[in-house]
Design a protein around this motif. Structure first.
Motif, mmCIF file in Angstrom:
data_model
loop_
_atom_site.group_PDB
_atom_site.id
_atom_site.type_symbol
_atom_site.label_atom_id
_atom_site.label_comp_id
_atom_site.label_asym_id
_atom_site.label_seq_id
_atom_site.Cartn_x
_atom_site.Cartn_y
_atom_site.Cartn_z
ATOM 1 N N GLU A 117 1.255 -1.413 -0.006
ATOM 2 C CA GLU A 117 0.157 -0.218 -0.103
ATOM 3 C C GLU A 117 1.103 1.325 0.040
ATOM 4 N N PHE A 118 0.352 2.150 -0.410
ATOM 5 C CA PHE A 118 1.339 3.859 -0.883
ATOM 6 C C PHE A 118 1.517 4.139 0.489
ATOM 7 N N GLU A 122 8.262 4.592 0.839
ATOM 8 C CA GLU A 122 9.403 5.415 1.259
ATOM 9 C C GLU A 122 10.209 5.801 0.311
ATOM 10 N N LEU A 123 10.437 6.833 0.261
ATOM 11 C CA LEU A 123 11.203 7.779 -0.567
ATOM 12 C C LEU A 123 12.707 7.327 -0.949
ATOM 13 N N CYS A 124 13.018 7.409 0.404
ATOM 14 C CA CYS A 124 14.750 7.453 0.850
ATOM 15 C C CYS A 124 15.305 6.898 -0.401
ATOM 16 N N LEU A 125 15.174 5.175 -0.390
ATOM 17 C CA LEU A 125 16.415 5.135 -1.819
ATOM 18 C C LEU A 125 15.147 3.993 -2.368
ATOM 19 N N ALA A 126 13.965 5.417 -3.832
ATOM 20 C CA ALA A 126 13.105 4.695 -4.367
ATOM 21 C C ALA A 126 13.173 4.555 -5.517
ATOM 22 N N SER A 127 12.312 4.225 -6.988
ATOM 23 C CA SER A 127 12.405 4.524 -8.483
ATOM 24 C C SER A 127 11.131 4.406 -9.012
ATOM 25 N N ALA A 148 6.700 15.642 6.380
ATOM 26 C CA ALA A 148 6.786 14.029 5.890
ATOM 27 C C ALA A 148 4.965 14.213 5.397
ATOM 28 N N MET A 149 4.733 13.030 5.577
ATOM 29 C CA MET A 149 3.348 12.645 4.632
ATOM 30 C C MET A 149 3.308 12.987 2.934
ATOM 31 N N SER A 150 4.360 13.911 3.042
ATOM 32 C CA SER A 150 4.034 14.573 1.031
ATOM 33 C C SER A 150 4.537 13.326 0.316
ATOM 34 N N GLU A 151 5.372 12.106 0.003
ATOM 35 C CA GLU A 151 5.491 11.448 -0.456
ATOM 36 C C GLU A 151 4.479 10.458 -0.632
ATOM 37 N N LYS A 152 3.559 9.865 0.473
ATOM 38 C CA LYS A 152 2.427 9.054 0.949
ATOM 39 C C LYS A 152 1.581 9.946 -0.456
ATOM 40 N N CYS A 153 1.034 10.687 -0.247
ATOM 41 C CA CYS A 153 0.113 11.083 -0.751
ATOM 42 C C CYS A 153 0.220 11.276 -2.688
ATOM 43 N N MET A 154 1.656 11.252 -3.013
ATOM 44 C CA MET A 154 1.872 11.114 -3.885
ATOM 45 C C MET A 154 1.567 10.115 -4.935
ATOM 46 N N MET A 155 2.771 8.853 -3.798
ATOM 47 C CA MET A 155 2.473 7.311 -4.334
ATOM 48 C C MET A 155 1.203 7.342 -4.345
ATOM 49 N N LEU A 161 -4.096 6.415 -10.323
ATOM 50 C CA LEU A 161 -3.607 6.756 -12.165
ATOM 51 C C LEU A 161 -3.226 5.184 -12.665
ATOM 52 N N GLY A 162 -3.116 4.342 -11.660
ATOM 53 C CA GLY A 162 -3.057 2.744 -12.588
ATOM 54 C C GLY A 162 -1.857 2.921 -12.769
ATOM 55 N N TYR A 163 -0.510 2.639 -11.605
ATOM 56 C CA TYR A 163 -0.014 2.493 -11.376
ATOM 57 C C TYR A 163 0.627 1.580 -10.088
ATOM 58 N N SER A 164 1.629 0.917 -10.219
ATOM 59 C CA SER A 164 0.674 -0.025 -9.182
ATOM 60 C C SER A 164 3.078 0.198 -8.080
ATOM 61 N N LEU A 165 2.520 -0.184 -6.698
ATOM 62 C CA LEU A 165 3.464 -0.054 -6.490
ATOM 63 C C LEU A 165 4.143 -1.639 -4.988
ATOM 64 N N TRP A 166 5.377 -1.773 -5.069
ATOM 65 C CA TRP A 166 5.754 -3.038 -4.955
ATOM 66 C C TRP A 166 7.091 -2.021 -3.789
ATOM 67 N N ILE A 167 7.444 -3.484 -3.347
ATOM 68 C CA ILE A 167 8.953 -3.304 -1.872
ATOM 69 C C ILE A 167 9.918 -4.366 -2.330
ATOM 70 N N ASP A 168 11.107 -4.085 -2.819
ATOM 71 C CA ASP A 168 11.483 -5.107 -3.033
ATOM 72 C C ASP A 168 12.978 -5.323 -1.544
ATOM 73 N N GLN A 169 12.745 -6.002 -0.836
ATOM 74 C CA GLN A 169 13.732 -6.247 0.436
ATOM 75 C C GLN A 169 14.749 -6.704 0.310
ATOM 76 N N SER A 170 15.107 -7.300 -1.411
ATOM 77 C CA SER A 170 16.722 -7.670 -1.361
ATOM 78 C C SER A 170 17.687 -6.316 -1.705
ATOM 79 N N ILE A 171 17.105 -4.959 -1.608
ATOM 80 C CA ILE A 171 17.374 -3.841 -1.639
ATOM 81 C C ILE A 171 17.836 -3.098 -0.712
ATOM 82 N N GLN A 172 18.619 -3.557 -0.059
ATOM 83 C CA GLN A 172 19.212 -2.066 1.615
ATOM 84 C C GLN A 172 20.455 -1.393 1.763
ATOM 85 N N TYR A 173 19.631 -0.046 1.925
ATOM 86 C CA TYR A 173 20.711 1.082 2.290
ATOM 87 C C TYR A 173 21.152 0.983 3.627
#
Length: 217
Positions: A117-118, A122-127, A148-155, A161-173
């Motif tokens: 979900e949105f 987090e946009l700390c490291l995201a694409s 804060a909260m602005s990135e949640k709103c944009m996502m 608008l039809g885009y999907s949201l994903w988390i990649d646990q294998s990418i760790q900063y």
């Protein structure tokens, strides 16, 4: 291309620090408006305006990144051009050895890559695709009045608008821990302001309104 957004008075310091390592375009942070707590969201939109590529990789704060992170994001984009990807990471001391804060999103019971979900974005490291930013018209700059909260709103806008949201646990900063801007008390007060704004926008977006930011402003 590398774009760096920061207050204009830090340009020479940034150029001295990394100018010889990688070529980049410096994008000065826009001036504050009356009532603003910071300029993060105006700066994000200014960076979006300068971005020329198809895929935006967003990096915030002082991070250690895996060496293959860009190729991982590109692979996700090639597999699904409408996917927005977030990653995970703890906060460390300046030596990057002592964990000072653990990312509560870290988990492996659902595998390493799955839709979220949105609220998990987090946009700390995201694409995310540049087209998604164009479609939602960027981020809402009114959130500069809060914290804060602005990135949640944009996502959320992008998701609707039809885009999907994903988390990649294998990418760790690894993030370098830093105190809250202006201190915890002021941050908490402005976070409450941002939460009030988000509650309003959340209801609007649920009804198909308020889907757009201020990129065209």
């Amino acid at each position: 291309e590398w774009l760096i957004g920061s207050p204009a008075n830090l340009k020479s310091e940034i150029e001295k620090e990394i100018g010889g390592i990688v070529p980049f375009t410096f994008v000065p942070e826009p001036p504050a408006r009356k009532g603003d707590f910071y300029n993060l969201n105006k700066c994000w939109n200014e960076l979006f305006r300068h971005a020329k590529g198809e895929l935006i990789v967003n990096i915030v704060d002082g991070l250690w990144l895996p060496s293959d992170v860009l190729s991982s994001f590109v692979a996700h984009y090639e597999a699904n051009p409408k996917a927005c990807i977030t990653t995970v990471g703890n906060q460390y001391d300046e030596t990057l050895t002592l964990v000072l804060w653990k990312d509560p999103r870290m988990r492996m019971d659902l595998g390493s890559f799955y839709q979220v979900e949105f609220t998990e974005m987090e946009l700390c490291l995201a694409s995310f695709p540049k087209q998604a930013v164009i479609d939602c018209k960027g981020i809402k700059e009114v959130y500069d009045q809060g914290a804060a909260m602005s990135e949640k709103c944009m996502m959320l806008q992008i998701n609707k608008l039809g885009y999907s949201l994903w988390i990649d646990q294998s990418i760790q900063y690894k993030a370098i821990y830093h105190p809250r801007i202006a201190g915890k008390e002021e941050w908490d007060r402005h976070y409450a302001i941002a939460c009030e704004l988000f509650d309003k926008h959340f209801e609007e977006i649920k009804q198909g309104r308020g889907l757009y930011g201020d990129l065209g402003a």
